[in-house]
Design an enzyme around this catalytic site. Structure first.
Site, PDB file in Angstrom:
ATOM      1  N   ASP A  90     -33.605  -0.731 -35.668  1.00  0.00           N
ATOM      2  CA  ASP A  90     -34.737   0.210 -35.740  1.00  0.00           C
ATOM      3  C   ASP A  90     -35.984  -0.635 -35.934  1.00  0.00           C
ATOM      4  O   ASP A  90     -35.916  -1.860 -35.893  1.00  0.00           O
ATOM      5  CB  ASP A  90     -34.562   1.198 -36.916  1.00  0.00           C
ATOM      6  CG  ASP A  90     -35.334   2.492 -36.676  1.00  0.00           C
ATOM      7  OD1 ASP A  90     -36.570   2.424 -36.579  1.00  0.00           O
ATOM      8  OD2 ASP A  90     -34.712   3.562 -36.564  1.00  0.00           O
ATOM      9  N   TRP A 136     -69.236   6.662 -27.666  1.00  0.00           N
ATOM     10  CA  TRP A 136     -68.131   6.295 -28.564  1.00  0.00           C
ATOM     11  C   TRP A 136     -68.467   5.046 -29.364  1.00  0.00           C
ATOM     12  O   TRP A 136     -67.821   4.763 -30.363  1.00  0.00           O
ATOM     13  CB  TRP A 136     -66.849   6.079 -27.770  1.00  0.00           C
ATOM     14  CG  TRP A 136     -66.738   4.743 -27.107  1.00  0.00           C
ATOM     15  CD1 TRP A 136     -67.450   4.298 -26.039  1.00  0.00           C
ATOM     16  CD2 TRP A 136     -65.878   3.657 -27.485  1.00  0.00           C
ATOM     17  NE1 TRP A 136     -67.077   3.013 -25.719  1.00  0.00           N
ATOM     18  CE2 TRP A 136     -66.100   2.597 -26.592  1.00  0.00           C
ATOM     19  CE3 TRP A 136     -64.901   3.479 -28.477  1.00  0.00           C
ATOM     20  CZ2 TRP A 136     -65.432   1.377 -26.665  1.00  0.00           C
ATOM     21  CZ3 TRP A 136     -64.240   2.267 -28.546  1.00  0.00           C
ATOM     22  CH2 TRP A 136     -64.508   1.230 -27.650  1.00  0.00           C
ATOM     23  N   SER A 144     -53.865   4.188 -39.422  1.00  0.00           N
ATOM     24  CA  SER A 144     -52.663   4.382 -38.616  1.00  0.00           C
ATOM     25  C   SER A 144     -52.382   3.156 -37.750  1.00  0.00           C
ATOM     26  O   SER A 144     -51.248   2.662 -37.696  1.00  0.00           O
ATOM     27  CB  SER A 144     -52.841   5.626 -37.737  1.00  0.00           C
ATOM     28  OG  SER A 144     -51.941   5.601 -36.666  1.00  0.00           O
ATOM     29  N   SER A 145     -53.425   2.638 -37.079  1.00  0.00           N
ATOM     30  CA  SER A 145     -53.224   1.485 -36.198  1.00  0.00           C
ATOM     31  C   SER A 145     -52.787   0.259 -36.973  1.00  0.00           C
ATOM     32  O   SER A 145     -51.939  -0.508 -36.508  1.00  0.00           O
ATOM     33  CB  SER A 145     -54.517   1.143 -35.463  1.00  0.00           C
ATOM     34  OG  SER A 145     -54.806   2.127 -34.537  1.00  0.00           O
ATOM     35  N   HIS A 193     -64.460  -5.719 -28.135  1.00  0.00           N
ATOM     36  CA  HIS A 193     -63.889  -6.471 -27.025  1.00  0.00           C
ATOM     37  C   HIS A 193     -62.399  -6.750 -27.195  1.00  0.00           C
ATOM     38  O   HIS A 193     -61.626  -6.468 -26.286  1.00  0.00           O
ATOM     39  CB  HIS A 193     -64.694  -7.711 -26.653  1.00  0.00           C
ATOM     40  CG  HIS A 193     -64.365  -8.052 -25.238  1.00  0.00           C
ATOM     41  ND1 HIS A 193     -64.922  -7.398 -24.174  1.00  0.00           N
ATOM     42  CD2 HIS A 193     -63.419  -8.861 -24.729  1.00  0.00           C
ATOM     43  CE1 HIS A 193     -64.353  -7.817 -23.072  1.00  0.00           C
ATOM     44  NE2 HIS A 193     -63.433  -8.701 -23.369  1.00  0.00           N
ATOM     45  N   GLU A 222     -60.548  -4.850 -28.671  1.00  0.00           N
ATOM     46  CA  GLU A 222     -59.992  -3.515 -28.461  1.00  0.00           C
ATOM     47  C   GLU A 222     -59.651  -3.268 -27.001  1.00  0.00           C
ATOM     48  O   GLU A 222     -58.607  -2.694 -26.677  1.00  0.00           O
ATOM     49  CB  GLU A 222     -60.975  -2.451 -28.967  1.00  0.00           C
ATOM     50  CG  GLU A 222     -60.651  -1.014 -28.575  1.00  0.00           C
ATOM     51  CD  GLU A 222     -59.431  -0.445 -29.271  1.00  0.00           C
ATOM     52  OE1 GLU A 222     -58.997  -1.014 -30.288  1.00  0.00           O
ATOM     53  OE2 GLU A 222     -58.891   0.559 -28.780  1.00  0.00           O
ATOM     54  N   TYR A 270     -58.701  -5.397 -24.891  1.00  0.00           N
ATOM     55  CA  TYR A 270     -57.452  -6.109 -24.571  1.00  0.00           C
ATOM     56  C   TYR A 270     -56.257  -5.472 -25.251  1.00  0.00           C
ATOM     57  O   TYR A 270     -55.133  -5.570 -24.756  1.00  0.00           O
ATOM     58  CB  TYR A 270     -57.590  -7.597 -24.904  1.00  0.00           C
ATOM     59  CG  TYR A 270     -58.600  -8.244 -23.994  1.00  0.00           C
ATOM     60  CD1 TYR A 270     -58.567  -7.982 -22.627  1.00  0.00           C
ATOM     61  CD2 TYR A 270     -59.599  -9.051 -24.474  1.00  0.00           C
ATOM     62  CE1 TYR A 270     -59.501  -8.518 -21.778  1.00  0.00           C
ATOM     63  CE2 TYR A 270     -60.540  -9.597 -23.616  1.00  0.00           C
ATOM     64  CZ  TYR A 270     -60.488  -9.318 -22.269  1.00  0.00           C
ATOM     65  OH  TYR A 270     -61.424  -9.850 -21.430  1.00  0.00           O
ATOM     66  N   SER A 280     -45.022  -6.750 -16.114  1.00  0.00           N
ATOM     67  CA  SER A 280     -44.143  -7.919 -16.100  1.00  0.00           C
ATOM     68  C   SER A 280     -42.676  -7.548 -16.245  1.00  0.00           C
ATOM     69  O   SER A 280     -41.801  -8.355 -15.948  1.00  0.00           O
ATOM     70  CB  SER A 280     -44.524  -8.885 -17.226  1.00  0.00           C
ATOM     71  OG  SER A 280     -45.873  -9.250 -17.118  1.00  0.00           O
ATOM     72  N   HIS A 326     -71.330 -10.038 -24.513  1.00  0.00           N
ATOM     73  CA  HIS A 326     -71.615  -9.680 -23.119  1.00  0.00           C
ATOM     74  C   HIS A 326     -71.794  -8.177 -22.963  1.00  0.00           C
ATOM     75  O   HIS A 326     -72.216  -7.719 -21.915  1.00  0.00           O
ATOM     76  CB  HIS A 326     -70.542 -10.239 -22.161  1.00  0.00           C
ATOM     77  CG  HIS A 326     -69.186  -9.650 -22.330  1.00  0.00           C
ATOM     78  ND1 HIS A 326     -68.034 -10.363 -22.156  1.00  0.00           N
ATOM     79  CD2 HIS A 326     -68.775  -8.402 -22.643  1.00  0.00           C
ATOM     80  CE1 HIS A 326     -66.988  -9.593 -22.352  1.00  0.00           C
ATOM     81  NE2 HIS A 326     -67.421  -8.400 -22.653  1.00  0.00           N
ATOM     82  N   HIS A 327     -71.470  -7.413 -24.003  1.00  0.00           N
ATOM     83  CA  HIS A 327     -71.726  -5.966 -23.961  1.00  0.00           C
ATOM     84  C   HIS A 327     -73.175  -5.649 -24.301  1.00  0.00           C
ATOM     85  O   HIS A 327     -73.573  -4.497 -24.245  1.00  0.00           O
ATOM     86  CB  HIS A 327     -70.813  -5.238 -24.948  1.00  0.00           C
ATOM     87  CG  HIS A 327     -69.368  -5.315 -24.598  1.00  0.00           C
ATOM     88  ND1 HIS A 327     -68.757  -4.386 -23.787  1.00  0.00           N
ATOM     89  CD2 HIS A 327     -68.415  -6.210 -24.922  1.00  0.00           C
ATOM     90  CE1 HIS A 327     -67.483  -4.703 -23.643  1.00  0.00           C
ATOM     91  NE2 HIS A 327     -67.249  -5.812 -24.313  1.00  0.00           N
ATOM     92  N   THR A 352     -56.263 -14.488 -16.771  1.00  0.00           N
ATOM     93  CA  THR A 352     -55.941 -13.240 -16.072  1.00  0.00           C
ATOM     94  C   THR A 352     -55.469 -13.542 -14.659  1.00  0.00           C
ATOM     95  O   THR A 352     -54.523 -12.923 -14.157  1.00  0.00           O
ATOM     96  CB  THR A 352     -57.170 -12.306 -16.041  1.00  0.00           C
ATOM     97  OG1 THR A 352     -57.756 -12.283 -17.338  1.00  0.00           O
ATOM     98  CG2 THR A 352     -56.765 -10.905 -15.654  1.00  0.00           C
ATOM     99  N   LYS A 411     -51.931 -14.524 -14.578  1.00  0.00           N
ATOM    100  CA  LYS A 411     -51.021 -13.374 -14.613  1.00  0.00           C
ATOM    101  C   LYS A 411     -50.878 -12.747 -13.234  1.00  0.00           C
ATOM    102  O   LYS A 411     -49.767 -12.491 -12.759  1.00  0.00           O
ATOM    103  CB  LYS A 411     -51.526 -12.332 -15.621  1.00  0.00           C
ATOM    104  CG  LYS A 411     -51.375 -12.804 -17.045  1.00  0.00           C
ATOM    105  CD  LYS A 411     -51.556 -11.661 -18.005  1.00  0.00           C
ATOM    106  CE  LYS A 411     -50.827 -11.883 -19.300  1.00  0.00           C
ATOM    107  NZ  LYS A 411     -49.413 -12.111 -19.228  1.00  0.00           N
ATOM    108  N   ARG A 440     -75.956   5.854 -16.697  1.00  0.00           N
ATOM    109  CA  ARG A 440     -74.829   6.602 -17.262  1.00  0.00           C
ATOM    110  C   ARG A 440     -75.313   7.485 -18.404  1.00  0.00           C
ATOM    111  O   ARG A 440     -76.433   7.344 -18.891  1.00  0.00           O
ATOM    112  CB  ARG A 440     -73.753   5.634 -17.754  1.00  0.00           C
ATOM    113  CG  ARG A 440     -74.225   4.742 -18.868  1.00  0.00           C
ATOM    114  CD  ARG A 440     -73.256   3.613 -19.155  1.00  0.00           C
ATOM    115  NE  ARG A 440     -72.069   4.080 -19.864  1.00  0.00           N
ATOM    116  CZ  ARG A 440     -71.398   3.341 -20.757  1.00  0.00           C
ATOM    117  NH1 ARG A 440     -71.760   2.113 -21.039  1.00  0.00           N
ATOM    118  NH2 ARG A 440     -70.337   3.818 -21.362  1.00  0.00           N
TER     119      ARG A 440
END
Lengths: 534, 288
Positions: free
Chosen positions: A108, A144, A171-172, A255, A257, A259, A270, A304-305, A330, A333, A452
């Site tokens: 478990d 958000w 929770s997370s 950031h 987040e 990922y 995969s 960069h945001h 990336t 992958k 936006r």
């Protein structure tokens, strides 16, 4: 040891699920908890989807049609919060709950009661969050990202927003602790770290990211709370603070987040591509190093945001180059997945179709991400629909498609029945076509200058917006087909699934019967070389 | 015994987590409504606190009962250890946010408001020639004139208290491992008494700051970071002191052996963690 305890233990070994609601409220079984996570995720996905359709309806034509501008902003804010924290994250945690113990040969999750707590906090958190629609001032409308000073104009919803984010964080964090401890401490004796399946690896890295950044978000929103109610000056220039500091702290969370939202998706792909290419995953170990590098880089790219808020030139250069560096792991992958398929004996069942779509469509999102990483270009693209197109390309045909691929892939293992392959493929093609109809035109809108988070737009943007809205409705309706296929499978309408389900797939989860018994691997399994890929 | 130890203990069903969720929900909804000006919110919040305390007591006594009856093997013990380690890691990240805010405001936002870098006109036109210093309550003199909390006096006393409590805790741990129960009880008691003394003195410091120094949460970024860092630290010391008190009560009941005492060690890790945070606080908030 007294005989009473031994008897109790003996009876537990042959324990059956509890009857009725107690099975779910008091659940400690990883399969039950995984199921609850997945059901919650589906409900939140449909909830957030309705909000998206309200947004797209309003944007179908220029001018104000259905909702007031403030309600429009509430919709964009809540759509993001619900989708990120309610749909994608719980879905991956649900998959982790179901599959990690099965994939590593554990009885478990390591801390089963805490596992229950991590889940059962979520419905309460979303009850708090969604109830803000009915409060004076309405739901949060700041986006958000909750940037001050705008977010401080939220009405009665404000403390509810902050504390529901705290609940989601608690929770997370508990969920992430559980996953790390399970993976590190509960593997079957022969399963060394580099023998672990990629889904388990990506989740190990994701859980670490969660532990590192969820407390950062908690700190950021706590400072918003004290600025609002206790007179602190963290984000107030007159008191020596700085609203831009919030953005730095938020994106230090934000950031990693993103990922957190995509790494488990990489893990799913995969798992699926080797099964349907009938070849081992190409470069298993390099996949591990690539995922770890992505996780490391995610901590040093956050600004960069916020290229347009003003920062020193050296800062812009550093964040531009570190961001573009992410393309390297990336790319490793993507190329490894392609190499896995090279000369494979390929078949194209629904999970494989979704995985292939991820390869193409996620890569589009990756490329637009590279464009956004370039400072002089980003100053043009910032806060335009190009950004909306970018992150929806990585989140919908990246994360959401991976979740659906995973559901199709493992559903026969969960239910003991095959899903309807024909309808699954129809669902795939409808989703893939409509997702492109929805989001591809947004690139053009953004490059042409449409901002936006505005409910109205200039008339030259009309055609592409109308197309995007049609695509959104089509995508939304297609998901009802997904719900139908899943429900039919759960009701046992499909043919019986064998324990292998697919054609000689690798991994311990395929060595247990379908449906997986309520308790599996109470004694750790022996791992033969044929049951793993490396 | 061997039979129970060869398998990982998986509990079957527990009502504590759902009680905990309801408790947290009441707590969060209560505090939110209270902040919005509802008096019932306060009582909802307090009922949430009560439910959470009830849950913690019940959940821990369940686990202690299982532990005492020998259901946890080595592997379960290792799960608990790793769980505690990663929990403390998340706490470290939580504190690092507020340290980050302190460093950012000291080294960036305050100098920028004073015209540093390319902010000459910001300083000239918006903030009328404000000269940046640290500590600072900003160009708007938020909260009015104030005095700085110096590093000597109570903060130094508190540093000595916390460092001493770490030593007494380690002596208690060695006593436990050597089977010297009398010594263990005395030094463990000394540790949590020192902990609560720290909290008491911290409260005295706050009263002094509010009444005599006019140093408040509203005292610009200095007051904000000062109270956020020391406040959350004080909260953690309080939690840690309660943990040690519970461990002490358990030693009085005869719990723990020289080899098996994870709960003791978990509380000790937590205590050393708040100790280290204090040292960072003392250096960066009070001293430098």
């Amino acid at each position: 040891m007294t005989s009473a305890v031994m008897d109790a233990h003996h009876s537990e070994a042959h324990h059956e699920p509890a009857k009725g609601i107690k099975r779910w409220l008091y659940a400690t079984n990883h399969k039950d908890i995984g199921t609850m996570y997945l059901v919650l995720s589906l409900v939140m996905f449909l909830t957030g989807g309705v909000m998206a359709l309200i947004i797209r309806s309003e944007l179908f034509q220029p001018g104000l049609q259905f909702i007031a501008p403030n309600v429009f902003n509430q919709m964009t804010t809540m759509h993001a919060l619900v989708m990120v924290f309610g749909a994608v994250m719980p879905a991956f945690v649900g998959l982790a709950n179901w599959m990690i113990p099965l994939m590593i040969g554990a009885p478990d999750m390591a801390l089963p009661r805490m596992n229950n707590w991590s889940f059962w906090i979520l419905p309460f958190a979303f009850l708090m969050l969604v109830s803000t629609f009915f409060m004076p001032g309405g739901a949060p409308a700041s986006g958000w990202t909750m940037y001050p000073p705008l977010v401080l104009q939220t009405g009665d919803a404000f403390p509810f927003l902050i504390f529901s984010v705290h609940l989601l964080g608690i929770s997370s964090i508990m969920g992430a602790i559980n996953i790390i401890v399970t993976i590190v401490n509960m593997r079957a004796p022969d399963m060394s770290l580099l023998k672990m399946p990629m889904f388990v690896w990506t989740w190990l890295i994701t859980a670490y990211l969660l532990l590192a950044v969820m407390p950062v978000l908690a700190g950021a929103v706590t400072m918003l709370l004290t600025d609002q109610f206790f007179g602190t000056s963290f984000f107030l220039a007159a008191g020596g603070g700085d609203p831009v500091m919030y953005q730095h702290i938020f994106w230090f969370f934000g950031h990693p987040e993103v990922y957190i939202l995509i790494l488990p998706a990489f893990g799913v792909v995969s798992e699926i591509i080797p099964t349907f290419a009938r070849k081992p995953l190409f470069g298993h170990d390099s996949m591990v190093y690539a995922a770890s590098s992505i996780a490391f880089l995610s901590f040093i790219v956050w600004a960069h945001h916020m290229f347009t808020v003003g920062m020193p030139l050296t800062g812009q250069l550093f964040f531009m180059f570190s961001t573009m560096l992410i393309a390297v792991p990336t790319g490793v992958k993507i190329f490894n997945w392609v190499a896995t398929m090279w000369r494979g004996a390929m078949t194209f069942e629904t999970p494989m179709l979704f995985s292939l779509a991820i390869l193409f469509l996620f890569t589009i999102g990756g490329f637009s991400g590279l464009m956004l990483a370039i400072v002089p270009a980003d100053i043009q693209y910032h806060d335009s629909y190009f950004v909306v197109a970018h992150f929806h390309y990585v989140l919908v045909p990246g994360s959401v498609f991976a979740i659906m691929a995973a559901v199709y892939y493992w559903l026969p293992k969960w239910t003991g029945h095959m899903y309807n392959e024909k309808l699954g493929k129809v669902h795939f093609w409808l989703s893939t076509v409509f997702i492109n109809v929805t989001f591809f035109p947004m690139h053009f809108l953004g490059l042409a200058g449409m901002p936006r988070r505005i409910p109205d737009y200039s008339t030259q943007f009309t055609d592409f917006n109308a197309i995007a809205s049609v695509g959104a409705v089509g995508y939304g309706l297609s998901q009802l087909l997904f719900v139908y296929v899943v429900v039919q499978c759960v009701r046992g309408k499909g043919e019986k699934a064998s324990s292998e389900v697919w054609d000689n797939p690798k991994g311990l989860e395929w060595t247990v019967p379908s449906p997986a018994p309520y308790h599996t691997f109470e004694v750790p399994p022996k791992i033969s070389s044929s049951s793993t890929f490396s | 015994m061997t039979h129970a130890e060869d398998r990982y203990y998986v509990p079957h069903g527990s009502h504590w987590p759902i009680i905990g969720s309801v408790g947290l929900f009441l707590l969060m909804v209560g505090v939110s409504s209270w902040l919005n000006g509802s008096d019932t919110g306060f009582w909802v919040m307090m009922s949430g606190v009560a439910v959470v305390v009830f849950m913690l007591a019940g959940w821990f006594s369940t686990v202690i009962g299982e532990s005492v009856s020998g259901r946890f093997n080595q592997q379960v013990d290792m799960s608990f250890r790793m769980g505690m380690f990663w929990f403390i890691f998340s706490e470290v990240m939580f504190f690092s946010v507020f340290f980050g805010a302190l460093f950012y405001s000291r080294n960036m936002s305050i100098p920028w408001l004073g015209g540093d870098s390319n902010n000459f006109f910001t300083n000239l036109l918006l903030w009328g020639g404000y000269e940046s210093t640290w500590p600072s309550n900003g160009p708007g003199n938020a909260g009015g004139d104030y005095e700085v909390m110096g590093p000597f006096g109570l903060p130094l006393v508190n540093t000595v208290i916390l460092l001493t409590s770490s030593v007494t805790l380690t002596i208690a741990h060695h006593a436990l491992q050597a089977g010297k129960r009398g010594l263990l009880k005395i030094f463990l008691a000394a540790t949590f008494i020192l902990g609560f003394t720290f909290v008491y003195l911290q409260a005295q410091e706050y009263i002094h700051a509010y009444h005599e120094l006019n140093l408040k949460m509203t005292t610009g970024i200095y007051g904000s970071t000062f109270y956020m860092l020391t406040g959350f630290h004080g909260m953690h010391v309080t939690i840690g002191a309660f943990m040690l008190t519970v461990i002490w009560l358990r030693t009085m009941k005869g719990h723990f052996t020289a080899k098996h005492h994870f709960a003791f060690e978990a509380a000790a890790w937590y205590w050393h963690f708040v100790d280290v945070v204090w040292l960072a606080l003392y250096v960066f908030v009070y001293w430098m």
